[in-house]
Design a protein around this motif. Structure first.
Motif, PDB file in Angstrom:
ATOM      1  N   HIS A 158       0.834  -1.092   0.047  1.00 33.34           N
ATOM      2  CA  HIS A 158       0.033   0.155   0.178  1.00 33.34           C
ATOM      3  C   HIS A 158       0.899   1.277  -0.021  1.00 33.34           C
ATOM      4  CE1 HIS A 158      -2.123   3.236   1.949  1.00 33.34           C
ATOM      5  NE2 HIS A 158      -3.417   2.745   1.108  1.00 33.34           N
ATOM      6  N   ASP A 159       1.776   1.519   0.964  1.00 36.25           N
ATOM      7  CA  ASP A 159       2.221   2.825   1.087  1.00 36.25           C
ATOM      8  C   ASP A 159       3.145   3.174  -0.259  1.00 36.25           C
ATOM      9  OD1 ASP A 159       1.175   2.935   3.440  1.00 36.25           O
ATOM     10  OD2 ASP A 159       2.927   2.442   4.770  1.00 36.25           O
ATOM     11  N   LYS A 160       4.095   2.058  -0.558  1.00 30.43           N
ATOM     12  CA  LYS A 160       5.087   2.165  -1.616  1.00 30.43           C
ATOM     13  C   LYS A 160       4.209   2.899  -2.843  1.00 30.43           C
ATOM     14  CE  LYS A 160       8.944   0.660  -4.498  1.00 30.43           C
ATOM     15  NZ  LYS A 160       8.130   0.932  -5.679  1.00 30.43           N
ATOM     16  N   MET A 161       3.269   1.824  -3.185  1.00 28.71           N
ATOM     17  CA  MET A 161       2.288   1.903  -4.459  1.00 28.71           C
ATOM     18  C   MET A 161       1.649   3.601  -4.264  1.00 28.71           C
ATOM     19  SD  MET A 161      -0.098  -0.858  -6.056  1.00 28.71           S
ATOM     20  CE  MET A 161      -0.943  -0.658  -7.560  1.00 28.71           C
ATOM     21  N   LEU A 162       0.975   3.714  -3.376  1.00 28.03           N
ATOM     22  CA  LEU A 162       0.309   4.836  -3.219  1.00 28.03           C
ATOM     23  C   LEU A 162       1.202   6.104  -3.450  1.00 28.03           C
ATOM     24  CD1 LEU A 162      -2.262   6.361  -2.726  1.00 28.03           C
ATOM     25  CD2 LEU A 162      -1.757   6.569  -0.397  1.00 28.03           C
ATOM     26  N   ARG A 163       2.354   5.996  -2.750  1.00 27.70           N
ATOM     27  CA  ARG A 163       3.523   7.107  -3.022  1.00 27.70           C
ATOM     28  C   ARG A 163       3.889   7.305  -4.550  1.00 27.70           C
ATOM     29  NH1 ARG A 163       6.346   5.626   0.745  1.00 27.70           N
ATOM     30  NH2 ARG A 163       7.976   4.286  -0.376  1.00 27.70           N
ATOM     31  N   ASP A 164       4.174   6.038  -5.045  1.00 25.81           N
ATOM     32  CA  ASP A 164       4.492   5.781  -6.581  1.00 25.81           C
ATOM     33  C   ASP A 164       3.295   6.493  -7.461  1.00 25.81           C
ATOM     34  OD1 ASP A 164       6.959   4.821  -5.822  1.00 25.81           O
ATOM     35  OD2 ASP A 164       6.218   2.833  -6.580  1.00 25.81           O
ATOM     36  N   LEU A 165       1.889   6.162  -7.186  1.00 28.05           N
ATOM     37  CA  LEU A 165       1.036   6.888  -8.084  1.00 28.05           C
ATOM     38  C   LEU A 165       0.978   8.561  -7.808  1.00 28.05           C
ATOM     39  CD1 LEU A 165      -1.882   4.078  -7.317  1.00 28.05           C
ATOM     40  CD2 LEU A 165      -0.846   4.753  -9.396  1.00 28.05           C
ATOM     41  N   LYS A 166       1.091   8.807  -6.530  1.00 25.39           N
ATOM     42  CA  LYS A 166       0.941  10.410  -6.189  1.00 25.39           C
ATOM     43  C   LYS A 166       2.047  11.037  -6.884  1.00 25.39           C
ATOM     44  CE  LYS A 166      -1.068  10.464  -1.620  1.00 25.39           C
ATOM     45  NZ  LYS A 166      -1.084  10.696  -0.215  1.00 25.39           N
ATOM     46  N   THR A 167       3.313  10.465  -7.220  1.00 24.43           N
ATOM     47  CA  THR A 167       4.647  10.949  -7.705  1.00 24.43           C
ATOM     48  C   THR A 167       3.890  11.049  -9.416  1.00 24.43           C
ATOM     49  OG1 THR A 167       6.113   9.993  -6.151  1.00 24.43           O
ATOM     50  CG2 THR A 167       6.922  10.692  -8.603  1.00 24.43           C
ATOM     51  N   GLU A 168       3.609   9.759  -9.837  1.00 25.13           N
ATOM     52  CA  GLU A 168       3.160   9.696 -11.191  1.00 25.13           C
ATOM     53  C   GLU A 168       1.980  11.016 -11.598  1.00 25.13           C
ATOM     54  OE1 GLU A 168       1.232   6.766 -14.492  1.00 25.13           O
ATOM     55  OE2 GLU A 168       1.173   6.383 -12.444  1.00 25.13           O
ATOM     56  N   LYS A 169       1.017  11.185 -10.770  1.00 27.92           N
ATOM     57  CA  LYS A 169      -0.047  12.018 -10.816  1.00 27.92           C
ATOM     58  C   LYS A 169       0.733  13.455 -10.808  1.00 27.92           C
ATOM     59  CE  LYS A 169      -3.822  14.240  -8.410  1.00 27.92           C
ATOM     60  NZ  LYS A 169      -3.152  15.384  -8.012  1.00 27.92           N
ATOM     61  N   ASP A 170       1.545  13.859  -9.971  1.00 25.62           N
ATOM     62  CA  ASP A 170       2.080  15.240  -9.881  1.00 25.62           C
ATOM     63  C   ASP A 170       2.958  15.378 -11.100  1.00 25.62           C
ATOM     64  OD1 ASP A 170       1.016  15.562  -7.369  1.00 25.62           O
ATOM     65  OD2 ASP A 170       2.731  14.879  -6.260  1.00 25.62           O
ATOM     66  N   ALA A 171       3.661  14.507 -11.634  1.00 27.01           N
ATOM     67  CA  ALA A 171       4.657  14.670 -12.707  1.00 27.01           C
ATOM     68  C   ALA A 171       3.555  14.855 -13.999  1.00 27.01           C
ATOM     69  CB  ALA A 171       5.525  13.499 -12.795  1.00 27.01           C
ATOM     70  N   ASP A 172       2.656  13.984 -14.129  1.00 29.45           N
ATOM     71  CA  ASP A 172       1.726  14.449 -15.093  1.00 29.45           C
ATOM     72  C   ASP A 172       1.022  15.701 -15.184  1.00 29.45           C
ATOM     73  OD1 ASP A 172       2.677  11.968 -16.516  1.00 29.45           O
ATOM     74  OD2 ASP A 172       0.868  10.784 -15.819  1.00 29.45           O
ATOM     75  N   SER A 173       0.639  16.243 -14.135  1.00 28.59           N
ATOM     76  CA  SER A 173      -0.145  17.349 -13.653  1.00 28.59           C
ATOM     77  C   SER A 173       0.678  18.451 -14.052  1.00 28.59           C
ATOM     78  CB  SER A 173      -0.505  17.368 -12.435  1.00 28.59           C
ATOM     79  OG  SER A 173      -1.485  18.525 -11.988  1.00 28.59           O
ATOM     80  N   LEU A 174       2.123  18.462 -13.775  1.00 27.58           N
ATOM     81  CA  LEU A 174       3.055  19.463 -14.081  1.00 27.58           C
ATOM     82  C   LEU A 174       3.111  19.738 -15.449  1.00 27.58           C
ATOM     83  CD1 LEU A 174       5.431  19.215 -11.125  1.00 27.58           C
ATOM     84  CD2 LEU A 174       4.074  21.025 -11.408  1.00 27.58           C
ATOM     85  N   ALA A 175       3.140  18.300 -16.199  1.00 25.30           N
ATOM     86  CA  ALA A 175       3.385  18.390 -17.717  1.00 25.30           C
ATOM     87  C   ALA A 175       2.307  18.964 -18.601  1.00 25.30           C
ATOM     88  CB  ALA A 175       4.108  17.064 -18.017  1.00 25.30           C
ATOM     89  N   GLY A 176       0.940  19.168 -17.892  1.00 23.68           N
ATOM     90  CA  GLY A 176      -0.040  19.294 -18.408  1.00 23.68           C
ATOM     91  C   GLY A 176      -0.743  18.106 -19.158  1.00 23.68           C
ATOM     92  N   ASN A 177      -0.263  17.170 -18.565  1.00 23.00           N
ATOM     93  CA  ASN A 177      -0.693  15.865 -19.191  1.00 23.00           C
ATOM     94  C   ASN A 177      -1.420  14.779 -18.157  1.00 23.00           C
ATOM     95  OD1 ASN A 177      -0.553  13.912 -21.356  1.00 23.00           O
ATOM     96  ND2 ASN A 177       1.336  12.985 -20.388  1.00 23.00           N
ATOM     97  N   LEU A 178      -2.348  15.388 -17.239  1.00 20.65           N
ATOM     98  CA  LEU A 178      -3.152  14.828 -16.435  1.00 20.65           C
ATOM     99  C   LEU A 178      -3.897  13.581 -16.616  1.00 20.65           C
ATOM    100  CD1 LEU A 178      -3.491  14.610 -13.213  1.00 20.65           C
ATOM    101  CD2 LEU A 178      -5.517  16.474 -13.547  1.00 20.65           C
ATOM    102  N   PHE A 179      -4.307  13.847 -18.007  1.00 12.19           N
ATOM    103  CA  PHE A 179      -5.294  13.087 -18.702  1.00 12.19           C
ATOM    104  C   PHE A 179      -4.590  11.550 -18.762  1.00 12.19           C
ATOM    105  CE2 PHE A 179      -3.543  15.169 -22.155  1.00 12.19           C
ATOM    106  CZ  PHE A 179      -2.755  14.043 -23.088  1.00 12.19           C
ATOM    107  N   ALA A 180      -3.270  11.416 -19.047  1.00  9.00           N
ATOM    108  CA  ALA A 180      -2.570  10.283 -19.117  1.00  9.00           C
ATOM    109  C   ALA A 180      -2.617   9.505 -17.727  1.00  9.00           C
ATOM    110  CB  ALA A 180      -1.027  10.363 -19.637  1.00  9.00           C
ATOM    111  N   PHE A 181      -2.609  10.039 -16.595  1.00  9.54           N
ATOM    112  CA  PHE A 181      -2.530   9.441 -15.419  1.00  9.54           C
ATOM    113  C   PHE A 181      -3.888   8.930 -15.086  1.00  9.54           C
ATOM    114  CE2 PHE A 181      -3.822   9.783 -10.790  1.00  9.54           C
ATOM    115  CZ  PHE A 181      -3.123   8.971 -10.367  1.00  9.54           C
ATOM    116  N   GLN A 182      -4.807   9.767 -15.422  1.00 14.14           N
ATOM    117  CA  GLN A 182      -6.324   9.328 -15.402  1.00 14.14           C
ATOM    118  C   GLN A 182      -6.665   8.108 -16.206  1.00 14.14           C
ATOM    119  OE1 GLN A 182      -7.839  13.136 -16.582  1.00 14.14           O
ATOM    120  NE2 GLN A 182      -8.333  13.851 -14.248  1.00 14.14           N
ATOM    121  N   ASN A 183      -6.027   8.003 -17.526  1.00 18.07           N
ATOM    122  CA  ASN A 183      -6.399   7.114 -18.419  1.00 18.07           C
ATOM    123  C   ASN A 183      -5.639   5.705 -18.005  1.00 18.07           C
ATOM    124  OD1 ASN A 183      -5.306   6.258 -21.776  1.00 18.07           O
ATOM    125  ND2 ASN A 183      -7.394   5.792 -20.776  1.00 18.07           N
ATOM    126  N   LYS A 184      -4.220   5.803 -17.606  1.00 13.35           N
ATOM    127  CA  LYS A 184      -3.689   4.460 -17.375  1.00 13.35           C
ATOM    128  C   LYS A 184      -3.608   3.788 -15.958  1.00 13.35           C
ATOM    129  CE  LYS A 184      -2.042   2.400 -20.079  1.00 13.35           C
ATOM    130  NZ  LYS A 184      -2.708   1.538 -21.108  1.00 13.35           N
TER     131      LYS A 184
END
Length: 419
Positions: A158-184
């Motif tokens: 749980h902890d590591k996976m949630l941390r990784d997902l949050k990191t991925e969301k933040d990176a996609d959001s900063l790149a203006g690519n949040l839909f990629a996180f929502q999609n995959k």
């Protein structure tokens, strides 16, 4: 995996009993044989298409929403081979993909509809399991992400996976690519492209089960095919709904050439659309020309018959002549026989089309559009991307095999219909 578990009991004894040769597993990577029962476990690549002659008890396809796996013929080879096989299964697995027009997503929608109409029992041969968030707003609620990522329920992950997902969301959001996180990662279908003309949600929510087109006013747009493109009529019917709100009902009919593809089968494969089935449903006509090109007489006859059948009052007929003698011939025939139609050649300049293009987009966004569950129209609406010019927006497509002819025809109709 088999080599690992067959070295341990009780699997070791079971493997011997079933006749699985442990030594053969090192080399036979594409097939495992149970000699005692003549069962075979095969690995077959999708591209090989080597499914003929097999009668699969269980067939499993992974990442079946990949647009590269949209070949209806290959899928039918698997299912046709399962006819008269007891207790057969065809299991299709995938995450959501950016291209929401793939057969996998259409099947998912139809199965969900069958489950919602439980009293009809139409979907009893299907089981659909979906791990996804329920609403796009849950993107900002990490506690809801477990819906799409059930491994989060494992304490050791749980902890590591949630941390990784949050990191991925933040990176996609900063790149203006949040839909990629929502999609995959959250597994929702979005038609997710930053330059998409319309959202999947708005296109799907516009579907209505029926609409009476008889004795109505209509604006018609026409887009003639070039090379492998389809020829399309777009019909725009203004009307008031039961609450007295003004809306537009959209209808289309396309004519399908196949000369450039070599056959209608190849055309279907390239476009990812089962035109022969949709023709039976009345949404398109496959050209009757022996060389697979558009027959202008056939197009003219269909239109005049359609207008007569529904007793339509044609307020406007807009078309793009674009140097096409076929369009000019059609226009001349209509002018000679239907002088009251207000027939106009629309110059395809951004300054001319930006307003109706934006208007059509806004009407979908504000839920002022209704349409039938028509795959030809839906695919065109979702294929369309947005281009930007000093005059406003335009519709474009990312590759030649993506069809947006229906959208072009509808925009021509809205050239006057928007007023």
């Amino acid at each position: 995996m088999l080599r690992l578990i067959l070295n341990r009991e009780p699997w070791k004894s079971l493997g011997k009993e079933d006749g699985i040769n442990l030594k053969s597993l090192a080399t036979q990577s594409d097939m495992v044989v149970m000699s005692e029962h003549d069962n075979k476990l095969r690995a077959i690549t999708w591209d090989s298409g080597q499914y003929d002659g097999f009668h699969f008890k269980t067939a499993i396809g992974d990442e079946f929403a990949d647009p590269a796996i949209s070949d209806v013929d290959k899928i039918s080879k698997i299912t046709s081979g399962q006819i008269d096989v007891d207790n057969k299964q065809f299991i299709q697995i995938s995450t959501a993909y950016p291209d929401s027009t793939v057969p996998f997503h259409r099947d998912e929608k139809h199965i969900i509809e069958s489950m919602e109409k439980d009293w009809k029992r139409d979907g009893d041969t299907y089981l659909c399991l979906i791990w996804a968030i329920d609403n796009i707003s849950e993107t900002e609620k990490p506690e809801m992400w477990i819906k799409a990522n059930p491994l989060l329920d494992m304490p050791e992950k749980h902890d590591k996976m949630l941390r990784d997902l949050k990191t991925e969301k933040d990176a996609d959001s900063l790149a203006g690519n949040l839909f990629a996180f929502q999609n995959k990662s959250l597994n929702i279908w979005l038609q997710a492209s930053i330059d998409s003309y319309l959202s999947l949600k708005n296109v799907e929510e516009s579907i209505t089960p029926k609409f009476d087109m008889h004795n109505r006013e209509v604006y018609i747009g026409f887009d003639y095919s070039q090379f492998s493109d389809n020829t399309a009529f777009g019909f725009v019917f203004p009307y008031f709904d039961r609450k007295g709100q003004p809306k537009f009902f959209l209808y289309q009919h396309s004519f399908i050439p196949w000369n450039h593809s070599g056959s209608i089968e190849n055309k279907e494969r390239q476009d990812g659309i089962d035109y022969r089935t949709l023709e039976k449903m009345g949404f398109c006509t496959i050209t009757e020309h022996k060389d697979g090109i558009i027959n202008t007489d056939q197009v003219y006859q269909w239109l005049t018959k359609f207008v007569f059948q529904y007793q339509l009052k044609v307020l406007y007929f807009g078309y793009d002549e674009a140097g096409s003698y076929q369009t000019a011939n059609l226009k001349d025939a209509l002018l000679a026989n239907y002088p009251a139609w207000n027939i106009e050649n629309i110059k395809q300049w951004p300054s001319n089309l930006a307003k109706p293009t934006k208007y059509l987009q806004d009407m979908f966004t504000t839920h002022k559009i209704t349409r039938l569950d028509d795959e030809v129209m839906e695919k065109a609406l979702l294929n369309a991307t947005t281009g930007i010019s000093p005059f406003g927006i335009s519709v474009e497509k990312n590759r030649a095999t993506l069809k947006i002819d229906v959208v072009d025809a509808l925009i021509d109709a809205f050239y006057k219909g928007m007023y």
